[in-house]
Design an enzyme around this catalytic site. Sequence first.
Site, short mmCIF file in Angstrom:
data_model
loop_
_atom_site.label_atom_id
_atom_site.label_comp_id
_atom_site.label_asym_id
_atom_site.label_seq_id
_atom_site.Cartn_x
_atom_site.Cartn_y
_atom_site.Cartn_z
N TYR A 136 57.64 -49.36 27.91
CA TYR A 136 56.73 -48.20 27.81
C TYR A 136 56.05 -47.98 29.17
CZ TYR A 136 52.53 -45.55 26.60
OH TYR A 136 51.52 -44.61 26.57
N HIS A 137 55.98 -46.73 29.59
CA HIS A 137 55.46 -46.37 30.92
C HIS A 137 54.00 -45.95 30.83
CE1 HIS A 137 55.28 -44.86 34.96
NE2 HIS A 137 56.58 -44.98 35.16
N GLY A 138 53.11 -46.69 31.49
CA GLY A 138 51.70 -46.33 31.55
C GLY A 138 51.44 -45.27 32.60
N SER B 237 62.33 -47.33 32.26
CA SER B 237 61.47 -46.71 31.26
C SER B 237 62.05 -45.34 30.92
CB SER B 237 60.05 -46.55 31.79
OG SER B 237 59.26 -45.81 30.88
N GLU C 127 56.26 -39.59 30.33
CA GLU C 127 55.46 -40.50 29.51
C GLU C 127 54.20 -40.94 30.25
OE1 GLU C 127 57.39 -43.19 26.44
OE2 GLU C 127 56.96 -44.58 28.09
#
Length: 373
Positions: free
Chosen positions: A132-134, A199, A205
């Site tokens: 998951y990409h912050g 990702s 995202e």
Amino acid sequence: MSDSGNQSCLMGAEDTVSFLVCVFHAWEDWAGLGQLEDYLSVLEYLLWVFTPLAVVFILPFLIVILLYLSILFLHVYKRKNQLREAYCNNLWDGARKTLATLWDGHGAIWHGYEIHGMEKIPDKGPALIVYYHGAIPIDYYYFLANVIIQKGRPCHSVADHFLFKVPGFKLLLEVFSVIHGPQEECVRALRSGHLLGISPGGVREALFSDETYPLLWGKRKGFAQVAIDSQVPVIPMFTQNLREGFRSLGTLRFFRWVYERFRLPIAPVYGGFPVKFRTFLGDPIPYEPNVNAAELAEKNATFRGFAAECEAVVMRVNTSKSEVTFSAGKRWIAPSGFGVQQAVQSLIDQHQQIPGNILRALLERFHTKHKDH
């Protein structure tokens, strides 16, 4: 002091000191400095109000500064070892390990960084890590540092094209084996026995996801095709409280319009809060020759409906490969039976309280044991 008062003061001055005091007061009245104290009080109030706001926007730039310091170190290291470059195949190993130690220290001090499931990363051989990409993928930097330190091997990475256009980043990207992501190049890296991190949500995202942690993968299946063509396992990854560390204003309509129209990721990022970060690695999803890219990428629509019916019931399904457990409010998904997106979503469901809360994430720094939410 009025003009007549100033004149009487000057006329009545008995000595030099009194005369100078009167001159100063006269000049103060003429220049309007009598209200200076009021101006300073207002300025002090504005400074008190806006300083916290300025800090949360400045802290993300400190990460950029740290990246440029890393680049500077690489340039110095390259010059120092230029005579050895022709004779040493592992010229950059020392640089990578030094920077890995720097970033690992930053993660430990600022975020109390922990990584769970590191044993699932193979010591040798290829694997595809999907994460998951912050808003800023700083958790992935910490993960790369731990792979270098604990596993003694680098992990190749896929990044967006715009990163290759940032001035000064070329050397950093080369040393840490960052590629811009053609499927053929990804397959080549995996077939050469390397780890590869990607990702699927990418910049979209990073900009448009929020504290509810939605996965914005759209219909992207290229990463799944890479895994199938390379015949490698896929390892899902998620970092708890990632959106509480850094957040993006990309959800505002203007910044979304700019990105959709010009593909410019200019949405401001704020934060840098020292919240607790925990990275979780899920069980590897093994290569299955009879599964196509769409099934590997998603393979979750039917399962979601089934899980919803079983949410209030505790059920165990034992197979030769894995165990699936359903309970109210939580789901654990057997990796061999479901897709990558569902595996990452399962990590989010199991380890992240939604919506995320910055204060709660800060208080977790004082917890001595990890608890699933």
